[in-house]
Design a protein around this motif. Structure first.
Motif, PDB file in Angstrom:
ATOM      1  N   SER A 189      37.595 -73.457  23.162  1.00  0.00           N
ATOM      2  CA  SER A 189      39.390 -73.373  24.189  1.00  0.00           C
ATOM      3  C   SER A 189      39.259 -74.132  25.536  1.00  0.00           C
ATOM      4  CB  SER A 189      38.607 -71.776  24.248  1.00  0.00           C
ATOM      5  OG  SER A 189      37.353 -71.165  24.902  1.00  0.00           O
ATOM      6  N   PRO A 190      39.561 -75.922  25.211  1.00  0.00           N
ATOM      7  CA  PRO A 190      39.413 -76.014  26.955  1.00  0.00           C
ATOM      8  C   PRO A 190      40.342 -75.633  28.068  1.00  0.00           C
ATOM      9  CG  PRO A 190      40.271 -77.318  24.767  1.00  0.00           C
ATOM     10  CD  PRO A 190      39.341 -76.189  23.963  1.00  0.00           C
ATOM     11  N   GLY A 191      40.442 -75.669  29.309  1.00  0.00           N
ATOM     12  CA  GLY A 191      41.369 -75.493  30.386  1.00  0.00           C
ATOM     13  C   GLY A 191      41.150 -73.687  30.302  1.00  0.00           C
ATOM     14  N   SER A 192      40.703 -73.049  29.282  1.00  0.00           N
ATOM     15  CA  SER A 192      40.158 -71.473  29.524  1.00  0.00           C
ATOM     16  C   SER A 192      39.689 -71.597  30.871  1.00  0.00           C
ATOM     17  CB  SER A 192      39.634 -70.805  28.485  1.00  0.00           C
ATOM     18  OG  SER A 192      38.607 -70.964  27.912  1.00  0.00           O
ATOM     19  N   SER A 251      28.732 -73.993  28.279  1.00  0.00           N
ATOM     20  CA  SER A 251      29.423 -75.184  28.427  1.00  0.00           C
ATOM     21  C   SER A 251      30.762 -76.140  27.073  1.00  0.00           C
ATOM     22  CB  SER A 251      29.532 -76.245  29.538  1.00  0.00           C
ATOM     23  OG  SER A 251      28.871 -74.901  30.621  1.00  0.00           O
ATOM     24  N   MET A 310      35.897 -71.389  29.873  1.00  0.00           N
ATOM     25  CA  MET A 310      35.148 -73.032  30.163  1.00  0.00           C
ATOM     26  C   MET A 310      35.074 -73.074  31.836  1.00  0.00           C
ATOM     27  SD  MET A 310      37.271 -76.632  29.508  1.00  0.00           S
ATOM     28  CE  MET A 310      37.860 -76.022  31.165  1.00  0.00           C
ATOM     29  N   TRP A 311      35.718 -72.674  32.607  1.00  0.00           N
ATOM     30  CA  TRP A 311      35.638 -73.041  34.029  1.00  0.00           C
ATOM     31  C   TRP A 311      34.550 -71.900  34.205  1.00  0.00           C
ATOM     32  CZ3 TRP A 311      36.608 -77.653  35.390  1.00  0.00           C
ATOM     33  CH2 TRP A 311      37.733 -77.625  35.165  1.00  0.00           C
ATOM     34  N   VAL A 314      34.277 -75.598  25.863  1.00  0.00           N
ATOM     35  CA  VAL A 314      35.095 -76.881  26.516  1.00  0.00           C
ATOM     36  C   VAL A 314      35.610 -77.777  24.702  1.00  0.00           C
ATOM     37  CG1 VAL A 314      35.184 -79.685  26.491  1.00  0.00           C
ATOM     38  CG2 VAL A 314      33.889 -77.881  28.122  1.00  0.00           C
TER      39      VAL A 314
END
Length: 97
Positions: A42-45, A35, A48-49, A39
């Motif tokens: 590539s934040p928001g990818s 994580s 990541m989720w 994060v």
């Protein structure tokens, strides 16, 4: 009599829960690192989720297995002498009732 057999059956369950707790702890560590990396890179990818979701799942499993082990009492994690003493105390309690 059912309470005695119940406590005897809980020992292998406690061993299995301790093994699973170790696996869940490794999963928490793996997904925490994953994580952090996703994060950062590539934040928001989507990955990541997914990584954060798996971190939450493994954290929940770790917490639940730890809670179950605590509920099982001292006989679950004790050595053979401690288990025998706990079993004798349980048997004495049931004999008085």
């Amino acid at each position: 009599m059912a309470a005695q057999s119940e406590s005897l059956e809980s020992w292998p369950v406690a061993r299995q829960l301790r093994r699973m707790r170790a696996l869940y702890a490794a999963g928490v560590l793996l997904w925490a690192v994953s994580s952090i990396v996703t994060v950062w890179s590539s934040p928001g990818s989507g990955p990541m989720w997914t990584s954060l979701l798996l971190l939450v799942v493994f954290t929940g499993l770790l917490a639940l297995s730890s809670w179950w082990l605590r509920r099982m009492g001292p006989a679950a994690g004790a050595g053979p002498k401690d288990r025998a003493a706990a079993h004798a105390a349980t048997t004495a309690r049931h004999a008085r009732v």
